[in-house]
Scaffold this motif. Structure first.
Motif, PDB file in Angstrom:
ATOM      1  N   ILE A 187     -44.685  25.817   4.599  1.00 47.36           N
ATOM      2  CA  ILE A 187     -45.011  24.270   4.528  1.00 47.36           C
ATOM      3  C   ILE A 187     -46.345  24.111   5.041  1.00 47.36           C
ATOM      4  CG2 ILE A 187     -44.220  22.026   4.852  1.00 47.36           C
ATOM      5  CD1 ILE A 187     -41.253  23.017   5.299  1.00 47.36           C
ATOM      6  N   PRO A 188     -47.085  23.449   4.358  1.00 53.63           N
ATOM      7  CA  PRO A 188     -48.751  22.977   4.993  1.00 53.63           C
ATOM      8  C   PRO A 188     -48.521  22.532   6.415  1.00 53.63           C
ATOM      9  CG  PRO A 188     -48.579  22.373   2.685  1.00 53.63           C
ATOM     10  CD  PRO A 188     -47.169  22.996   2.931  1.00 53.63           C
ATOM     11  N   SER A 189     -49.380  22.674   7.160  1.00 52.59           N
ATOM     12  CA  SER A 189     -49.481  22.297   8.572  1.00 52.59           C
ATOM     13  C   SER A 189     -49.472  20.596   8.557  1.00 52.59           C
ATOM     14  CB  SER A 189     -50.414  23.079   9.283  1.00 52.59           C
ATOM     15  OG  SER A 189     -51.773  22.566   8.925  1.00 52.59           O
ATOM     16  N   ASP A 190     -50.123  20.194   7.710  1.00 53.29           N
ATOM     17  CA  ASP A 190     -50.383  18.658   7.880  1.00 53.29           C
ATOM     18  C   ASP A 190     -48.975  17.946   7.058  1.00 53.29           C
ATOM     19  OD1 ASP A 190     -51.086  19.525   5.101  1.00 53.29           O
ATOM     20  OD2 ASP A 190     -52.741  18.128   4.834  1.00 53.29           O
ATOM     21  N   ARG A 191     -48.156  18.634   6.404  1.00 59.65           N
ATOM     22  CA  ARG A 191     -47.092  17.801   5.691  1.00 59.65           C
ATOM     23  C   ARG A 191     -45.684  18.115   6.529  1.00 59.65           C
ATOM     24  NH1 ARG A 191     -47.404  17.813   0.398  1.00 59.65           N
ATOM     25  NH2 ARG A 191     -45.660  16.520   0.442  1.00 59.65           N
ATOM     26  N   THR A 192     -44.783  17.159   6.464  1.00 61.82           N
ATOM     27  CA  THR A 192     -43.591  17.078   6.956  1.00 61.82           C
ATOM     28  C   THR A 192     -42.666  18.117   6.174  1.00 61.82           C
ATOM     29  OG1 THR A 192     -41.738  15.866   7.623  1.00 61.82           O
ATOM     30  CG2 THR A 192     -42.798  14.817   5.874  1.00 61.82           C
ATOM     31  N   PRO A 193     -41.864  18.882   6.890  1.00 61.06           N
ATOM     32  CA  PRO A 193     -40.951  19.854   6.126  1.00 61.06           C
ATOM     33  C   PRO A 193     -39.928  18.810   5.249  1.00 61.06           C
ATOM     34  CG  PRO A 193     -40.233  19.691   8.348  1.00 61.06           C
ATOM     35  CD  PRO A 193     -41.631  19.059   8.435  1.00 61.06           C
ATOM     36  N   LEU A 194     -39.718  17.752   5.715  1.00 60.76           N
ATOM     37  CA  LEU A 194     -38.733  16.845   5.058  1.00 60.76           C
ATOM     38  C   LEU A 194     -39.115  16.776   3.315  1.00 60.76           C
ATOM     39  CD1 LEU A 194     -38.597  13.869   7.721  1.00 60.76           C
ATOM     40  CD2 LEU A 194     -36.866  15.572   6.883  1.00 60.76           C
ATOM     41  N   ASP A 195     -40.294  16.860   2.972  1.00 60.24           N
ATOM     42  CA  ASP A 195     -40.792  16.697   1.878  1.00 60.24           C
ATOM     43  C   ASP A 195     -40.477  17.863   0.779  1.00 60.24           C
ATOM     44  OD1 ASP A 195     -41.837  14.096   2.117  1.00 60.24           O
ATOM     45  OD2 ASP A 195     -44.026  14.635   2.275  1.00 60.24           O
ATOM     46  N   PHE A 196     -40.105  18.802   1.688  1.00 64.73           N
ATOM     47  CA  PHE A 196     -39.638  20.076   0.841  1.00 64.73           C
ATOM     48  C   PHE A 196     -38.175  20.512   0.937  1.00 64.73           C
ATOM     49  CE2 PHE A 196     -44.100  20.001   1.736  1.00 64.73           C
ATOM     50  CZ  PHE A 196     -44.936  20.420   0.657  1.00 64.73           C
ATOM     51  N   MET A 197     -37.323  19.662   1.515  1.00 62.96           N
ATOM     52  CA  MET A 197     -36.070  19.860   1.777  1.00 62.96           C
ATOM     53  C   MET A 197     -35.133  19.520   0.454  1.00 62.96           C
ATOM     54  SD  MET A 197     -35.463  18.675   5.510  1.00 62.96           S
ATOM     55  CE  MET A 197     -36.370  19.355   6.971  1.00 62.96           C
ATOM     56  N   GLY A 198     -34.222  20.431   0.459  1.00 67.89           N
ATOM     57  CA  GLY A 198     -33.480  20.102  -1.006  1.00 67.89           C
ATOM     58  C   GLY A 198     -32.356  18.873  -0.342  1.00 67.89           C
ATOM     59  N   LYS A 199     -31.465  18.571  -1.274  1.00 71.70           N
ATOM     60  CA  LYS A 199     -30.367  17.471  -0.964  1.00 71.70           C
ATOM     61  C   LYS A 199     -29.581  17.838   0.384  1.00 71.70           C
ATOM     62  CE  LYS A 199     -26.930  16.845  -3.532  1.00 71.70           C
ATOM     63  NZ  LYS A 199     -25.867  16.479  -4.704  1.00 71.70           N
ATOM     64  N   ARG A 200     -29.000  19.087   0.351  1.00 71.23           N
ATOM     65  CA  ARG A 200     -28.040  19.406   1.542  1.00 71.23           C
ATOM     66  C   ARG A 200     -28.723  19.358   2.750  1.00 71.23           C
ATOM     67  NH1 ARG A 200     -25.337  24.769   1.040  1.00 71.23           N
ATOM     68  NH2 ARG A 200     -27.030  25.242  -0.291  1.00 71.23           N
ATOM     69  N   GLU A 201     -30.162  19.755   3.010  1.00 70.80           N
ATOM     70  CA  GLU A 201     -30.861  19.759   4.197  1.00 70.80           C
ATOM     71  C   GLU A 201     -31.298  18.667   4.506  1.00 70.80           C
ATOM     72  OE1 GLU A 201     -34.572  22.604   5.970  1.00 70.80           O
ATOM     73  OE2 GLU A 201     -33.985  22.860   3.743  1.00 70.80           O
ATOM     74  N   LEU A 202     -31.732  17.745   3.559  1.00 71.27           N
ATOM     75  CA  LEU A 202     -32.093  16.352   3.862  1.00 71.27           C
ATOM     76  C   LEU A 202     -30.858  15.496   4.313  1.00 71.27           C
ATOM     77  CD1 LEU A 202     -34.364  15.089   0.940  1.00 71.27           C
ATOM     78  CD2 LEU A 202     -34.939  15.146   3.204  1.00 71.27           C
ATOM     79  N   ALA A 203     -29.818  15.741   3.791  1.00 68.49           N
ATOM     80  CA  ALA A 203     -28.600  15.205   4.292  1.00 68.49           C
ATOM     81  C   ALA A 203     -28.154  15.484   5.790  1.00 68.49           C
ATOM     82  CB  ALA A 203     -27.277  15.514   3.515  1.00 68.49           C
ATOM     83  N   ALA A 204     -28.403  16.840   6.078  1.00 71.34           N
ATOM     84  CA  ALA A 204     -28.117  17.325   7.411  1.00 71.34           C
ATOM     85  C   ALA A 204     -29.085  16.631   8.599  1.00 71.34           C
ATOM     86  CB  ALA A 204     -28.385  18.758   7.481  1.00 71.34           C
ATOM     87  N   ASN A 205     -30.366  16.296   7.954  1.00 68.67           N
ATOM     88  CA  ASN A 205     -31.404  15.829   8.861  1.00 68.67           C
ATOM     89  C   ASN A 205     -31.260  14.254   9.008  1.00 68.67           C
ATOM     90  OD1 ASN A 205     -33.695  17.638  10.057  1.00 68.67           O
ATOM     91  ND2 ASN A 205     -33.119  18.344   7.960  1.00 68.67           N
TER      92      ASN A 205
END
Length: 278
Positions: A187-205
């Motif tokens: 993931i680019p250093s200037d981006r949040t990983p949240l923008d690259f998470m699938g549905k399950r991973e987003l739900a966990a966060n």
């Protein structure tokens, strides 16, 4: 038999039920083309409007997240249905699309509706390959709202360095700091990983963020170190639950397509559906 199947998926002659009117027949014109939510509900196989309104609310949140005018696509109207006065909605074609994509996939007619919309534009055809990405837009919007809320609560609780506080939550859930997580997933250093998470991973966060918020408030935690500990503990608890249920750990879940690309595709779809029909 093959030709008959092809006729059923023509966008202007689509039937959710072979013996009932097609989707476009239910559309009405009054300055713009719309479908009543109570009619669309029946097409999709829902029996309760109260239950269906939850799907509408999710679709509206998705629309809001895209910065597309909700009021232009979901128009509330008080009207009489089956002898009762209810708050119905006039849904644009794009609103119908969002509702279908946020619908219950276990219902056969929801799947038929998704297939129908997939035939309308090339953008739909690309997008239908990952229907869950529409839900990603919804959950990502929820995460953003709760992140803002958590930031405010953390500040009131004496957190002066939010980045450190945030990092502890990631360490608890991922067993690594945010910097290492980005490197691991490319993931680019200037981006949040949240923008690259699938549905399950987003739900966990989302669960991690909301529970951190609740813990700080309910236990009246105060101070930078104390709040960092709380963020870590909640993240670790979510990780432990995932382990207990045999779920793939979040750091092992593959990154998904950039949410910005998904939003861009949906905005193109919105423009496409606003074009006059011939």
């Amino acid at each position: 038999m093959e030709n008959k199947k092809k006729m059923r998926i023509q966008p202007d002659v689509f039937h959710f039920d072979e013996e009932k009117e097609n989707f476009d027949d239910f559309g009405q014109d009054n300055g713009f083309r719309y479908w009543y939510a109570t009619d669309f509900m029946k097409f999709l196989g829902y029996n309760s409007f109260e239950t269906f309104k939850k799907t509408i609310n999710k679709a509206m949140t998705s629309c809001m997240t895209l910065n597309i005018n909700v009021a232009e696509n979901f128009i509330q109207e008080r009207r009489e249905v089956s002898g009762k006065t209810i708050t119905d909605y006039k849904l644009s074609k794009f609103a119908c699309y969002l509702v279908a994509m946020n619908g219950d996939p276990k219902k056969p007619n929801v799947a038929k509706a998704q297939a129908y919309f997939a035939t309308i534009t090339e953008a739909f055809q690309r997008y239908i390959e990952e229907v869950e990405d529409v839900e990603r837009v919804y959950i990502r919007g929820e995460v953003s709202e709760h992140e803002k809320s958590l930031s405010g609560i953390a500040k009131q609780a004496g957190v002066h360095n939010y980045a450190f506080f945030q990092n502890e939550g990631y360490i608890g859930l991922y067993n690594m700091c945010l910097k290492k997580l980005k490197k691991l997933k490319g993931i680019p250093s200037d981006r949040t990983p949240l923008d690259f998470m699938g549905k399950r991973e987003l739900a966990a966060n989302l669960f991690r963020i909301t529970q951190t918020e609740a813990k700080i408030e309910n236990e009246r935690i105060y101070g930078q170190d104390e709040c960092e500990t709380a963020a870590y503990d909640v993240g670790r608890s979510v990780r432990d639950v995932m382990k207990k249920h045999g779920s793939t750990l979040p750091e092992d879940l593959p990154p998904s397509q950039d949410i910005k690309k998904i939003k861009s595709d949906l905005k193109k779809t919105h423009k496409e559906l606003k074009k006059p029909e011939h």
